[in-house]
Write a protein that holds these residues in place. Structure first.
Motif, PDB file in Angstrom:
ATOM      1  N   GLY A 186      31.845  29.940  40.444  1.00 35.24           N
ATOM      2  CA  GLY A 186      33.256  30.196  40.250  1.00 35.24           C
ATOM      3  C   GLY A 186      33.896  30.731  41.507  1.00 35.24           C
ATOM      4  O   GLY A 186      33.226  31.233  42.417  1.00 35.24           O
ATOM      5  N   ARG A 187      35.225  30.632  41.544  1.00 32.52           N
ATOM      6  CA  ARG A 187      35.959  31.075  42.726  1.00 32.52           C
ATOM      7  C   ARG A 187      35.880  32.581  42.915  1.00 32.52           C
ATOM      8  O   ARG A 187      35.809  33.081  44.033  1.00 32.52           O
ATOM      9  CB  ARG A 187      37.409  30.620  42.613  1.00 32.52           C
ATOM     10  CG  ARG A 187      37.583  29.114  42.661  1.00 32.52           C
ATOM     11  CD  ARG A 187      39.040  28.726  42.632  1.00 32.52           C
ATOM     12  NE  ARG A 187      39.735  29.222  43.816  1.00 32.52           N
ATOM     13  CZ  ARG A 187      41.043  29.113  44.005  1.00 32.52           C
ATOM     14  NH1 ARG A 187      41.789  28.541  43.090  1.00 32.52           N
ATOM     15  NH2 ARG A 187      41.601  29.594  45.100  1.00 32.52           N
TER      16      ARG A 187
ATOM     17  N   GLN B  82      34.716  38.815  35.343  1.00 28.42           N
ATOM     18  CA  GLN B  82      34.649  37.633  36.197  1.00 28.42           C
ATOM     19  C   GLN B  82      35.137  36.395  35.465  1.00 28.42           C
ATOM     20  O   GLN B  82      35.851  35.562  36.038  1.00 28.42           O
ATOM     21  CB  GLN B  82      33.216  37.418  36.687  1.00 28.42           C
ATOM     22  CG  GLN B  82      32.847  38.272  37.883  1.00 28.42           C
ATOM     23  CD  GLN B  82      31.556  37.807  38.509  1.00 28.42           C
ATOM     24  OE1 GLN B  82      30.513  38.407  38.283  1.00 28.42           O
ATOM     25  NE2 GLN B  82      31.615  36.766  39.296  1.00 28.42           N
TER      26      GLN B  82
ATOM     27  N   ASP C  38      38.239  34.225  36.662  1.00 29.51           N
ATOM     28  CA  ASP C  38      38.052  32.800  36.945  1.00 29.51           C
ATOM     29  C   ASP C  38      39.047  31.946  36.163  1.00 29.51           C
ATOM     30  O   ASP C  38      39.493  30.903  36.645  1.00 29.51           O
ATOM     31  CB  ASP C  38      36.628  32.367  36.606  1.00 29.51           C
ATOM     32  CG  ASP C  38      35.680  32.511  37.792  1.00 29.51           C
ATOM     33  OD1 ASP C  38      36.158  32.427  38.938  1.00 29.51           O
ATOM     34  OD2 ASP C  38      34.483  32.720  37.581  1.00 29.51           O
TER      35      ASP C  38
END
Length: 552
Positions: free
Chosen positions: A7-8, A313, A317
């Motif tokens: 993920g980013r 997170q 995301d």
């Protein structure tokens, strides 16, 4: 540590870990020193006390021959090392985390601002605040706990070595107890702590969202005597949060109880395993076992927080989709073409949009300037379909004053400079043209007068005119105004429109104006009636030769 590696957001966190690697390495080294010093301190203390007791029982000669100076000095050294290393670990670890988060938040905000607009604008203020503040805070553990594996490794090595000084069997028993402690804690974390942490993180976000939503309509709630209902809504959200936090705390309690229980069993097993060794070494091994198992506390604490960090997170995301339009640079050609017009429009042309309420006037404008995703073929900027232009590329061409003006909780000056850098002369000129300068000059603080939360210290008309002045300060080829004179008296409206016409002529700026009133529409060269939105999502429009009726 978080259970999530893609993920980013994970990539941003990895970048910040790399940027803070020196501080994180210092924290890890200090954590290892803390564990070694703590194990050595307690183990050596146990050996020293037991040895001194036996020396005293053996008589005066044994007392005279017992070396107490060297162990005392080592114990003092270990105590100093533990205290100093603990301080270094906390300072370095938290400094790395705070510096990383300070860089992470602007990156997340920038990524959110450049994401597809329906994703960003769909967030409520409470939800956006929870994600950019609370969820970012939750990933702090991913930095602070990076020293825990090093501390664990050093603690295991030191405690096993000390236990082996008694007997090898004692060292093996201690290793087995450590494995049992970690395995049990991992099972409890997976079954109880992680679900509870995720639920708690989501519940806190829900509570903030509910509070922000109700606070935004507080005057209406009071007017309709709905204070009690609002309080009940908040209480229900708070109860969900409290239950989740209690579950998370209980999971932490079970993990601590498991660690304490295994520690007691380990000591009970290590003592017999030292059979044949001197009693001082037995005491050393037993106390080393206690501190060796205590060195697991850091990783067990990380397990306890993993659910909240993983949920944070995931939520972050969700804010940052990977998709991106094909064209990101703003077109050099400032011309615009709408579906209903056969010709290109270039500044300083003035385009008026009118139509029934809900027909799609604001929708069309927001698609043009990148606040909504546009369907293919509805409009072009330069030679590029706006559907292929990134939102930030479209926004570079427009200065926008929305119908629903949003103001930050700050001063008039701070709200004006959102449009870009400007000196005071330019600000006063913009306020003059928005017919607001007299009101601002009357305030003793002038440009530094606070506007309150979302401009609550200003009237509705003053808020609208402050938004207009802000749009005037933005250097863009097109000025987009959505109902700029709504709610103004006739004299103020005439003053605003006269200044607008003069300003457009001076700057050579194009105008896209949305209004249902005749005076603003009379200033437009081209007028489009917005008919509605088709089933395929495209706005229908027809060109009109004359201005719209007063309430079209």
């Amino acid at each position: 540590m978080s259970g999530r590696s893609t993920g980013r957001v994970a990539a941003l966190i990895a970048t910040q870990r790399q940027a803070q690697r020196r501080r994180l390495r210092l924290a890890a080294a200090a954590g290892a020193v803390v564990s070694v010093a703590a194990v050595g301190l307690l183990g050596l203390s146990g050996w020293f006390i037991t040895g001194a007791a036996f020396a005293g029982a053996a008589g005066g000669l044994a007392v005279q021959s017992f070396n107490y100076l060297t162990p005392s000095a080592i114990i003092r050294l270990l105590a100093i090392l533990r205290t100093g290393a603990r301080y270094i670990e906390r300072v370095a670890g938290h400094e790395a985390a705070l510096k990383a988060l300070a860089r992470l938040r602007p990156q997340l905000f920038q990524a959110l601002a450049s994401a597809p607009p329906e994703r960003a604008l769909a967030l409520s203020s409470g939800d956006a605040s929870a994600r950019l503040v609370q969820d970012v805070d939750a990933v702090q553990t991913l930095f602070v706990r990076l020293s825990a594996p090093w501390a664990l490794g050093a603690g295991v090595a030191a405690s096993v070595l000390l236990a082996a000084m008694a007997t090898p069997l004692a060292a093996l028993v201690l290793l087995g107890a450590m494995g049992l402690t970690w395995g049990g804690a991992a099972v409890i974390a997976r079954r109880r702590a992680e679900p509870a942490g995720r639920a708690a993180q989501a519940a806190v976000a829900l509570l903030k969202d509910r509070l922000a939503a109700l606070e935004a309509v507080a005057p209406e709630l009071k007017a309709y005597a709905l204070d009690g209902w609002a309080a009940q809504q908040v209480a229900e959200a708070a109860a969900v949060r409290d239950r989740a936090l209690i579950d998370q705390a209980q999971a932490g309690g079970w993990m601590a109880a498991w660690q304490a229980g295994v520690t007691g069993l380990a000591v009970a097993a290590v003592v017999p395993a030292t059979h044949g060794a001197p009693l001082p070494l037995t005491a050393l091994a037993a106390l080393a076992a206690v501190m060796g198992l205590e060195s697991l506390a850091g990783l067990i604490g990380a397990l306890h927080q993993n659910g909240a960090a993983a949920e944070a997170q995931d939520r972050l995301d969700d804010l940052l989709p990977d998709e991106a339009p094909r064209v990101r640079a703003a077109p050099r050609d400032k011309t615009m073409r709408l579906d209903a017009l056969a010709t290109d429009l270039s500044p300083p042309v003035r385009l008026g949009l009118f139509g029934a309420s809900g027909a799609g006037k604001t929708t069309l404008v927001e698609r043009l300037i990148g606040l909504r995703t546009a369907p293919e073929g509805e409009a072009r900027l330069g030679c590029i379909d706006i559907a292929d232009l990134a939102p930030d590329a479209r926004r570079a061409l427009f200065a926008y004053a929305a119908q629903d003006v949003r103001l930050i909780e700050g001063t008039i000056r701070q709200n004006l400079i959102l449009a870009g850098p400007a000196d005071e002369a330019a600000m006063w000129r913009a306020l003059d043209d928005a017919a607001l300068a007299q009101r601002v000059r009357a305030d003793p603080l002038g440009l530094d007068a606070p506007v309150g939360v979302n401009g609550e210290r200003l009237s509705g008309g003053e808020r609208r005119r402050l938004g207009l002045a802000r749009a005037y300060l933005r250097d863009a080829p097109w000025l987009v105004l959505d109902e700029p004179t709504e709610g103004l008296d006739a004299a103020t409206e005439a003053q605003v429109l006269a200044a607008l016409t003069r300003r457009l002529s001076e700057r050579g700026q194009g105008l896209i104006l949305v209004s249902h009133r005749l005076p603003p529409m009379a200033a437009c060269d081209i007028r489009l009636r917005i008919e509605g939105v088709d089933a395929d999502g495209r706005v229908r429009m027809t060109r009109q030769a004359e201005p719209a009726p007063a309430e079209a």
